[in-house]
Design an enzyme around this catalytic site. Structure first.
Site, PDB file in Angstrom:
ATOM      1  N   VAL A 133       1.661   6.336   3.380  1.00 35.96           N
ATOM      2  CA  VAL A 133       1.020   6.104   4.671  1.00 35.96           C
ATOM      3  C   VAL A 133       0.052   4.927   4.517  1.00 35.96           C
ATOM      4  CG1 VAL A 133      -0.891   7.737   4.305  1.00 35.96           C
ATOM      5  CG2 VAL A 133      -0.098   7.279   6.618  1.00 35.96           C
ATOM      6  N   PHE A 168       0.802  -1.226   0.000  1.00 32.47           N
ATOM      7  CA  PHE A 168       0.000   0.000   0.000  1.00 32.47           C
ATOM      8  C   PHE A 168       0.835   1.276   0.000  1.00 32.47           C
ATOM      9  CE2 PHE A 168      -0.133  -2.148   4.164  1.00 32.47           C
ATOM     10  CZ  PHE A 168       0.660  -1.292   4.917  1.00 32.47           C
ATOM     11  N   CYS A 214       1.208   3.332  -3.460  1.00 34.72           N
ATOM     12  CA  CYS A 214      -0.010   3.901  -4.054  1.00 34.72           C
ATOM     13  C   CYS A 214      -0.798   4.790  -3.100  1.00 34.72           C
ATOM     14  CB  CYS A 214      -0.893   2.781  -4.614  1.00 34.72           C
ATOM     15  SG  CYS A 214      -1.415   1.551  -3.407  1.00 34.72           S
ATOM     16  N   HIS A 215      -0.423   4.842  -1.827  1.00 32.31           N
ATOM     17  CA  HIS A 215      -1.192   5.623  -0.840  1.00 32.31           C
ATOM     18  C   HIS A 215      -0.221   6.352   0.078  1.00 32.31           C
ATOM     19  CE1 HIS A 215      -3.875   6.331   2.664  1.00 32.31           C
ATOM     20  NE2 HIS A 215      -4.822   6.342   1.757  1.00 32.31           N
ATOM     21  N   PHE A 216       0.310   7.403  -0.225  1.00 31.99           N
ATOM     22  CA  PHE A 216       0.148   8.227  -1.411  1.00 31.99           C
ATOM     23  C   PHE A 216       1.518   8.346  -2.076  1.00 31.99           C
ATOM     24  CE2 PHE A 216      -3.021   9.628   1.638  1.00 31.99           C
ATOM     25  CZ  PHE A 216      -4.176   9.623   0.883  1.00 31.99           C
TER      26      PHE A 216
END
EC number: 4.2.1.59
Length: 171
Positions: A77, A67, A70-72
Site C-alpha cells: 500500500v 514503496f 517495503c510498505h508492507f
C-alpha cells in the site's frame, strides 16, 4: 501581457526539481523517487471553492513503484504520508508559479483524513489543491485545502495545508 502556463508535463516538472523552472534558490520540487506526480493538468490564480486559485495533478500508479515492496511486504500500500507530501509539493509549486521568491518548506496542516488506500491495482491518483489564502510578508505563505482520489474516488482529505517560501538571509 504573457499568459502563465496552465499545465506541465513530466519533463517540465523534473526541470522544477532541478531548480530550472523558477530559478535557483526558488520553489523546487523533489526529484524521483520522492516526486509524487507525473503531470500538472491545470493551475489557475482564480477559481476553486474559495476563488483564490487551484492546482490539479495526476500520478500514474504501477505495481513496480518503489514503496510497494517495503510498505508492507505481502500487503503493498502507498504510505499515506506520501499522498500528504504530494499535496505540500503542489502547494509549494503553486507559490513558485505565482512568481514568489524563496525555497519552499512544508509548515503544517490542520486535519488529515485517510478513507481509502492506493494499492498496486490502482491505476490513477489525482490531486486537487484549492487555495484559501496567499500571504506575502517576511515569507510567502500558502494556505489551502487538498484532496486525493484513487481511480476517481476521494480517499484523502487535508485542510489548512501550509507551505512557506523562505528567502536566504543576507550575511
Amino acid at each position: 501581457m504573457n499568459e502563465k502556463q496552465t499545465s506541465y508535463n513530466y519533463d517540465e516538472i523534473l526541470a522544477c526539481g532541478r531548480g530550472e523552472l523558477f530559478g535557483q534558490g526558488n520553489a523546487q520540487l523533489p526529484l524521483p523517487p520522492m516526486l509524487m506526480f507525473n503531470r500538472i493538468t491545470d493551475i489557475s490564480e482564480t477559481g476553486g471553492p474559495h476563488d483564490k486559485g487551484y492546482i490539479r495533478a495526476e500520478f500514474d500508479i504501477t505495481s513496480d513503484l518503489w514503496f510497494f515492496p517495503c510498505h508492507f511486504q505481502g500487503d503493498p500500500v502507498m504510505p499515506g504520508c506520501l499522498g500528504l507530501d504530494a499535496m505540500w509539493q503542489l502547494t509549494g509549486f503553486y507559490l513558485g508559479w505565482l512568481g514568489e521568491p524563496g525555497k519552499g518548506r512544508a509548515i503544517s496542516t490542520g486535519e488529515v483524513k485517510f478513507t481509502g488506500m492506493v494499492t498496486p491495482s490502482t491505476k490513477l491518483v489525482e490531486y486537487g489543491i484549492d487555495f484559501k489564502r496567499v500571504m506575502r510578508g517576511r515569507l510567502v505563505l500558502g494556505i489551502a485545502d487538498g484532496w486525493m482520489k484513487a481511480d476517481g474516488e476521494v480517499i484523502y482529505k487535508a485542510t489548512d495545508l501550509r507551505v512557506g517560501l523562505f528567502k536566504e538571509k543576507a550575511d
